[in-house]
Design a protein around this motif. Sequence first.
Motif, PDB file in Angstrom:
ATOM      1  N   HIS A  25      21.367  49.975  45.973  1.00 40.35           N
ATOM      2  CA  HIS A  25      21.928  49.758  47.363  1.00 40.35           C
ATOM      3  C   HIS A  25      21.210  48.169  47.886  1.00 40.35           C
ATOM      4  CE1 HIS A  25      23.195  50.143  51.442  1.00 40.35           C
ATOM      5  NE2 HIS A  25      21.967  49.749  51.940  1.00 40.35           N
ATOM      6  N   LEU A  26      20.092  48.025  47.669  1.00 35.65           N
ATOM      7  CA  LEU A  26      19.448  46.755  47.889  1.00 35.65           C
ATOM      8  C   LEU A  26      19.980  45.684  47.122  1.00 35.65           C
ATOM      9  CD1 LEU A  26      15.851  47.893  48.685  1.00 35.65           C
ATOM     10  CD2 LEU A  26      17.393  46.901  50.380  1.00 35.65           C
ATOM     11  N   TYR A  27      20.275  45.851  45.702  1.00 38.67           N
ATOM     12  CA  TYR A  27      20.436  44.901  44.824  1.00 38.67           C
ATOM     13  C   TYR A  27      21.668  45.255  44.186  1.00 38.67           C
ATOM     14  CZ  TYR A  27      15.931  43.565  45.913  1.00 38.67           C
ATOM     15  OH  TYR A  27      14.841  43.195  46.794  1.00 38.67           O
ATOM     16  N   PRO A  28      22.909  45.404  44.651  1.00 34.39           N
ATOM     17  CA  PRO A  28      24.232  45.977  44.058  1.00 34.39           C
ATOM     18  C   PRO A  28      24.513  45.380  42.580  1.00 34.39           C
ATOM     19  CG  PRO A  28      24.627  44.726  46.334  1.00 34.39           C
ATOM     20  CD  PRO A  28      23.214  44.832  45.769  1.00 34.39           C
ATOM     21  N   GLY A  29      23.961  43.962  42.554  1.00 37.04           N
ATOM     22  CA  GLY A  29      24.543  43.161  41.243  1.00 37.04           C
ATOM     23  C   GLY A  29      23.512  43.433  40.161  1.00 37.04           C
ATOM     24  N   TRP A  30      22.637  44.356  40.426  1.00 40.12           N
ATOM     25  CA  TRP A  30      21.610  44.402  39.322  1.00 40.12           C
ATOM     26  C   TRP A  30      22.510  44.947  37.899  1.00 40.12           C
ATOM     27  CZ3 TRP A  30      16.076  45.106  40.216  1.00 40.12           C
ATOM     28  CH2 TRP A  30      15.413  45.260  39.112  1.00 40.12           C
ATOM     29  N   GLU A  31      22.284  44.131  36.849  1.00 39.05           N
ATOM     30  CA  GLU A  31      23.180  44.325  35.798  1.00 39.05           C
ATOM     31  C   GLU A  31      22.577  45.648  34.788  1.00 39.05           C
ATOM     32  OE1 GLU A  31      24.626  40.894  33.771  1.00 39.05           O
ATOM     33  OE2 GLU A  31      24.901  39.976  35.570  1.00 39.05           O
ATOM     34  N   ASN A  32      21.282  45.516  34.650  1.00 37.17           N
ATOM     35  CA  ASN A  32      20.745  46.603  33.673  1.00 37.17           C
ATOM     36  C   ASN A  32      20.178  47.646  34.305  1.00 37.17           C
ATOM     37  OD1 ASN A  32      19.652  47.724  31.522  1.00 37.17           O
ATOM     38  ND2 ASN A  32      19.051  46.177  30.193  1.00 37.17           N
ATOM     39  N   ARG A  33      20.740  48.809  34.840  1.00 34.79           N
ATOM     40  CA  ARG A  33      20.248  49.884  35.405  1.00 34.79           C
ATOM     41  C   ARG A  33      19.268  50.628  34.727  1.00 34.79           C
ATOM     42  NH1 ARG A  33      25.338  51.127  39.598  1.00 34.79           N
ATOM     43  NH2 ARG A  33      25.108  48.859  40.640  1.00 34.79           N
ATOM     44  N   ARG A  34      19.524  50.637  33.329  1.00 38.10           N
ATOM     45  CA  ARG A  34      18.607  51.561  32.460  1.00 38.10           C
ATOM     46  C   ARG A  34      17.229  50.993  32.507  1.00 38.10           C
ATOM     47  NH1 ARG A  34      19.085  52.117  26.137  1.00 38.10           N
ATOM     48  NH2 ARG A  34      17.309  53.804  25.808  1.00 38.10           N
ATOM     49  N   THR A  35      17.095  49.628  32.597  1.00 32.41           N
ATOM     50  CA  THR A  35      15.575  48.903  32.950  1.00 32.41           C
ATOM     51  C   THR A  35      15.281  49.345  34.378  1.00 32.41           C
ATOM     52  OG1 THR A  35      16.345  47.280  31.528  1.00 32.41           O
ATOM     53  CG2 THR A  35      14.280  46.900  33.178  1.00 32.41           C
ATOM     54  N   LEU A  36      16.066  49.541  35.291  1.00 30.29           N
ATOM     55  CA  LEU A  36      15.547  49.963  36.568  1.00 30.29           C
ATOM     56  C   LEU A  36      15.316  51.433  36.561  1.00 30.29           C
ATOM     57  CD1 LEU A  36      15.442  49.608  39.466  1.00 30.29           C
ATOM     58  CD2 LEU A  36      17.807  50.098  39.904  1.00 30.29           C
ATOM     59  N   TRP A  37      15.965  52.261  35.875  1.00 27.76           N
ATOM     60  CA  TRP A  37      15.600  53.760  35.664  1.00 27.76           C
ATOM     61  C   TRP A  37      14.248  53.676  35.113  1.00 27.76           C
ATOM     62  CZ3 TRP A  37      17.462  58.060  37.610  1.00 27.76           C
ATOM     63  CH2 TRP A  37      16.894  59.269  37.189  1.00 27.76           C
ATOM     64  N   HIS A  38      13.881  53.014  34.127  1.00 28.29           N
ATOM     65  CA  HIS A  38      12.230  52.766  33.386  1.00 28.29           C
ATOM     66  C   HIS A  38      11.362  52.481  34.191  1.00 28.29           C
ATOM     67  CE1 HIS A  38      13.897  54.358  29.448  1.00 28.29           C
ATOM     68  NE2 HIS A  38      14.598  53.598  29.662  1.00 28.29           N
ATOM     69  N   LEU A  39      11.639  51.297  34.999  1.00 31.82           N
ATOM     70  CA  LEU A  39      10.788  51.252  35.968  1.00 31.82           C
ATOM     71  C   LEU A  39      10.454  52.071  37.012  1.00 31.82           C
ATOM     72  CD1 LEU A  39      12.085  47.385  36.403  1.00 31.82           C
ATOM     73  CD2 LEU A  39       9.933  48.119  35.147  1.00 31.82           C
ATOM     74  N   ALA A  40      11.454  52.682  37.562  1.00 30.33           N
ATOM     75  CA  ALA A  40      11.176  53.631  38.659  1.00 30.33           C
ATOM     76  C   ALA A  40      10.614  54.891  38.177  1.00 30.33           C
ATOM     77  CB  ALA A  40      12.545  54.176  39.092  1.00 30.33           C
ATOM     78  N   THR A  41      10.705  55.347  36.972  1.00 29.94           N
ATOM     79  CA  THR A  41      10.065  56.408  36.248  1.00 29.94           C
ATOM     80  C   THR A  41       8.693  55.986  36.131  1.00 29.94           C
ATOM     81  OG1 THR A  41      11.856  56.930  34.913  1.00 29.94           O
ATOM     82  CG2 THR A  41       9.835  58.012  34.186  1.00 29.94           C
ATOM     83  N   ALA A  42       8.274  54.797  35.582  1.00 28.78           N
ATOM     84  CA  ALA A  42       6.919  54.225  35.654  1.00 28.78           C
ATOM     85  C   ALA A  42       6.224  54.359  37.054  1.00 28.78           C
ATOM     86  CB  ALA A  42       6.644  52.892  34.951  1.00 28.78           C
ATOM     87  N   ALA A  43       6.825  53.822  37.819  1.00 31.27           N
ATOM     88  CA  ALA A  43       6.419  53.893  39.215  1.00 31.27           C
ATOM     89  C   ALA A  43       5.790  55.309  39.715  1.00 31.27           C
ATOM     90  CB  ALA A  43       7.232  53.185  40.336  1.00 31.27           C
ATOM     91  N   ILE A  44       6.747  56.364  39.537  1.00 28.07           N
ATOM     92  CA  ILE A  44       6.499  57.352  40.070  1.00 28.07           C
ATOM     93  C   ILE A  44       5.210  58.105  38.924  1.00 28.07           C
ATOM     94  CG2 ILE A  44       7.454  60.014  39.971  1.00 28.07           C
ATOM     95  CD1 ILE A  44       8.550  58.139  42.177  1.00 28.07           C
TER      96      ILE A  44
END
Length: 50
Positions: A25-44
Amino acid sequence: MNSATTTQTFAEETTTADIVARMVHLYPGWENRRTLWHLATAAITRKIGQ
């Protein structure tokens, strides 16, 4: 990307899916959502380990 907003998002959300949804929602242009998923998993994982 604003690192303060990202850090706040990671601190406030409690699930990987919530982090990903909010970041998309904050960054709709984010191209690699798989990387975002991995970063979020690491944060949790770090949050749970605290």
